[in-house]
Design a protein around this motif. Structure first.
Motif, PDB file in Angstrom:
ATOM      1  N   LYS A 123       0.698  -1.247   0.314  1.00  0.00           N
ATOM      2  CA  LYS A 123       0.453   0.297  -0.281  1.00  0.00           C
ATOM      3  C   LYS A 123       0.987   1.099  -0.029  1.00  0.00           C
ATOM      4  O   LYS A 123       0.346   2.084  -0.642  1.00  0.00           O
ATOM      5  CB  LYS A 123      -0.765  -0.292   1.229  1.00  0.00           C
ATOM      6  N   THR A 124       1.831   1.567   1.224  1.00  0.00           N
ATOM      7  CA  THR A 124       2.885   2.529   0.833  1.00  0.00           C
ATOM      8  C   THR A 124       3.644   2.472  -0.360  1.00  0.00           C
ATOM      9  O   THR A 124       3.948   3.933  -0.669  1.00  0.00           O
ATOM     10  CB  THR A 124       3.800   2.268   1.728  1.00  0.00           C
ATOM     11  N   HIS A 169       3.727  11.047   3.994  1.00  0.00           N
ATOM     12  CA  HIS A 169       2.485  10.415   3.478  1.00  0.00           C
ATOM     13  C   HIS A 169       2.087  11.304   1.839  1.00  0.00           C
ATOM     14  O   HIS A 169       2.391  12.786   2.597  1.00  0.00           O
ATOM     15  CB  HIS A 169       0.773  10.451   4.632  1.00  0.00           C
ATOM     16  N   LEU A 170       1.765  10.768   1.806  1.00  0.00           N
ATOM     17  CA  LEU A 170       1.240  11.270  -0.243  1.00  0.00           C
ATOM     18  C   LEU A 170      -0.572  10.924   0.002  1.00  0.00           C
ATOM     19  O   LEU A 170      -1.600  10.263   0.260  1.00  0.00           O
ATOM     20  CB  LEU A 170       1.734   9.977  -1.673  1.00  0.00           C
ATOM     21  N   HIS A 171      -0.901  12.925   0.019  1.00  0.00           N
ATOM     22  CA  HIS A 171      -2.130  13.258  -0.340  1.00  0.00           C
ATOM     23  C   HIS A 171      -2.879  13.350  -1.901  1.00  0.00           C
ATOM     24  O   HIS A 171      -1.815  14.409  -2.523  1.00  0.00           O
ATOM     25  CB  HIS A 171      -2.512  14.424   0.656  1.00  0.00           C
ATOM     26  N   ALA A 204       1.120   4.781  -3.042  1.00  0.00           N
ATOM     27  CA  ALA A 204       1.132   5.620  -2.788  1.00  0.00           C
ATOM     28  C   ALA A 204       2.707   6.637  -3.168  1.00  0.00           C
ATOM     29  O   ALA A 204       2.369   7.692  -3.143  1.00  0.00           O
ATOM     30  CB  ALA A 204       0.443   5.634  -1.365  1.00  0.00           C
ATOM     31  N   LEU A 205       3.215   6.380  -2.569  1.00  0.00           N
ATOM     32  CA  LEU A 205       4.506   6.813  -3.151  1.00  0.00           C
ATOM     33  C   LEU A 205       5.205   6.868  -4.217  1.00  0.00           C
ATOM     34  O   LEU A 205       6.565   7.329  -4.424  1.00  0.00           O
ATOM     35  CB  LEU A 205       5.417   6.805  -1.902  1.00  0.00           C
ATOM     36  N   SER A 257       9.852   7.124  -4.634  1.00  0.00           N
ATOM     37  CA  SER A 257       9.788   6.564  -3.808  1.00  0.00           C
ATOM     38  C   SER A 257      11.302   6.074  -2.945  1.00  0.00           C
ATOM     39  O   SER A 257      11.278   5.781  -1.863  1.00  0.00           O
ATOM     40  CB  SER A 257       9.064   5.178  -3.478  1.00  0.00           C
ATOM     41  N   LYS A 271       6.246  14.656   8.901  1.00  0.00           N
ATOM     42  CA  LYS A 271       6.359  14.494   9.924  1.00  0.00           C
ATOM     43  C   LYS A 271       6.934  13.803  10.612  1.00  0.00           C
ATOM     44  O   LYS A 271       8.209  12.820  10.273  1.00  0.00           O
ATOM     45  CB  LYS A 271       5.399  13.523   9.961  1.00  0.00           C
ATOM     46  N   LYS A 274       8.958  10.310   8.581  1.00  0.00           N
ATOM     47  CA  LYS A 274       7.120   9.596   8.093  1.00  0.00           C
ATOM     48  C   LYS A 274       6.520  10.459   6.813  1.00  0.00           C
ATOM     49  O   LYS A 274       6.680  11.654   6.716  1.00  0.00           O
ATOM     50  CB  LYS A 274       6.196   9.483   8.873  1.00  0.00           C
TER      51      LYS A 274
END
Length: 401
Positions: free
Chosen positions: A117-118, A387-389, A121-122, A373, A400, A385
């Motif tokens: 999943k990560t 996170h991609l929105h 996402a990246l 990534s 973060k 950390k």
């Protein structure tokens, strides 16, 4: 491993120990150690790249084997065990550093072992060659969508797109019939770059989120008693290989700065969100002028113009400053904010920080063809950390500590 790669490892190791430089004796020591131990510690299958987690596990596994071998070879004793463990701890420290450096600097396309999943996402793609060309008659041309060959003709200047995707101006004017009042503008978006050859033969590499305005013809003769100039206007970043013409100085205006040259190779970084305007000289000499002063810099130097119009000169890190033009993303002793400004431009992504901004300094690099990534794995050791929105086509990378 060739000499240049060894040099890079030593520079990075020096950074890791916060020493800045290594003596020749230290260089010889580390290179001898590396040549003796690297292959047996990190045997990579042909064509395969390891993730730092895998590197660390393989190092620890080999260290355990060494511990067992050492215990069998020598009779246990308090003094002997103490020396053995000191050697093991020292070896572990160096091996872990080398493992991280191998990943950071040599394995340009690492096999990323993270949750699916990560990983998805990246998986943001890097930038490509793309730009728009605005002509003096008001037309705007998408340089990616147009076919190779002649794009337009303005007076006696022909604009062509080559087979390798570059733009070249062919100026057939003789001066009296060609006008330098007409101007064109080439602009790259975030996530784009482009190369162009101007009417005088000057080659320009335009970085992401940048634009260059220039005349259709460089046949200006100037007023009586004055030399004509070749004047262009830059926003963003570009690398110039200026065609030599002693009779017509080449001038680059960028914000409150002017750079004047006769024929040379240099880079200008004039992004508005960077700290001042940086001019880095690779070959020749240039004159940098601000509101309050002007300076002449030599090859290997960098001039920085601050917001008050003052100019400071320092030795330039050419490898880092020119990395983008050579297809790489490199940084040395850089804050995460400095790195992410470049990431934002090249990967066409917004950056947002949640909580305190990490104060660590980072050294490393990847190919500019790598996905996002691959770059972010470099920051794992600092426990940062990401996170991609995504909202439609707009992507935001949230950072973060």
């Amino acid at each position: 491993m060739d000499k240049d790669e060894n040099k890079e490892y030593l520079e990075l190791l020096a950074h890791k120990y916060k020493e800045g430089t290594l003596t020749e004796e230290e260089k010889v020591y580390f290179e001898n150690w590396y040549n003796k131990h690297y292959d047996e510690q990190l045997e990579l299958p042909q064509g395969y790249s390891l993730n730092p987690i895998v590197i660390r596990e393989r190092i620890l596994q080999n260290l355990k084997q060494r511990i067992r071998a050492d215990q069998k070879e020598h009779h246990p004793g308090r003094y002997r065990i103490s020396i053995t463990w000191q050697r093991i701890i020292a070896a572990a420290s160096v091996l872990l550093i080398v493992g991280f450096l191998v990943y950071t600097y040599v394995l340009q396309e690492p096999a990323i072992i993270i949750p699916a999943k990560t990983k998805i996402a990246l998986n943001v793609a890097p930038g490509t060659d793309k730009a728009t060309l605005s002509l003096s008659d008001g037309r705007t041309i998408d340089l990616n969508a147009i076919a190779n060959g002649t794009i337009a003709t303005q007076q006696q200047t022909t604009i062509q797109k080559t087979a390798d995707g570059h733009i070249i101006y062919y100026d057939a004017g003789t001066g009296s019939n060609a006008s330098s009042e007409l101007s064109n503008t080439i602009a790259t978006p975030r996530g784009g770059q482009f190369q162009i050859t101007l009417p005088d033969g000057t080659k320009v590499w335009l970085n992401a989120a940048s634009s260059l305005k220039y005349p259709v013809s460089f046949n200006e003769r100037g007023k009586e008693g004055e030399r004509g100039t070749r004047l262009v206007e830059l926003s963003g970043e570009a690398y110039f290989e200026v065609a030599k013409d002693k009779a017509h100085p080449f001038i680059v205006k960028s914000g409150k700065q002017e750079v004047e040259v006769l024929g040379t190779h240099f880079n200008i970084n004039s992004y508005e969100n960077e700290e001042g305007i940086k001019t880095t000289l690779e070959e020749g000499s240039v004159k940098v002028s601000g509101a309050n002063s002007h300076k002449i810099i030599a090859p290997g130097q960098q001039a920085r113009l601050d917001d008050n119009g003052n100019i400071t000169i320092k030795a330039a890190d050419l490898e880092t400053e020119l990395a983008w033009k050579n297809g790489k993303l490199k940084f040395r002793d850089a804050t995460i904010q400095q790195i992410m400004r470049e990431v934002s431009r090249w990967y066409d992504i917004d950056i947002r920080y949640e909580g305190a901004v990490p104060a660590d300094l980072f050294t490393g690099g990847i190919s500019r063809q790598s996905n996002l990534s691959s770059l972010l794995k470099i920051f794992e050791a600092s426990q940062i950390k990401f996170h991609l929105h995504q909202n439609g086509n707009k992507k935001t990378l949230v950072i973060k500590p």
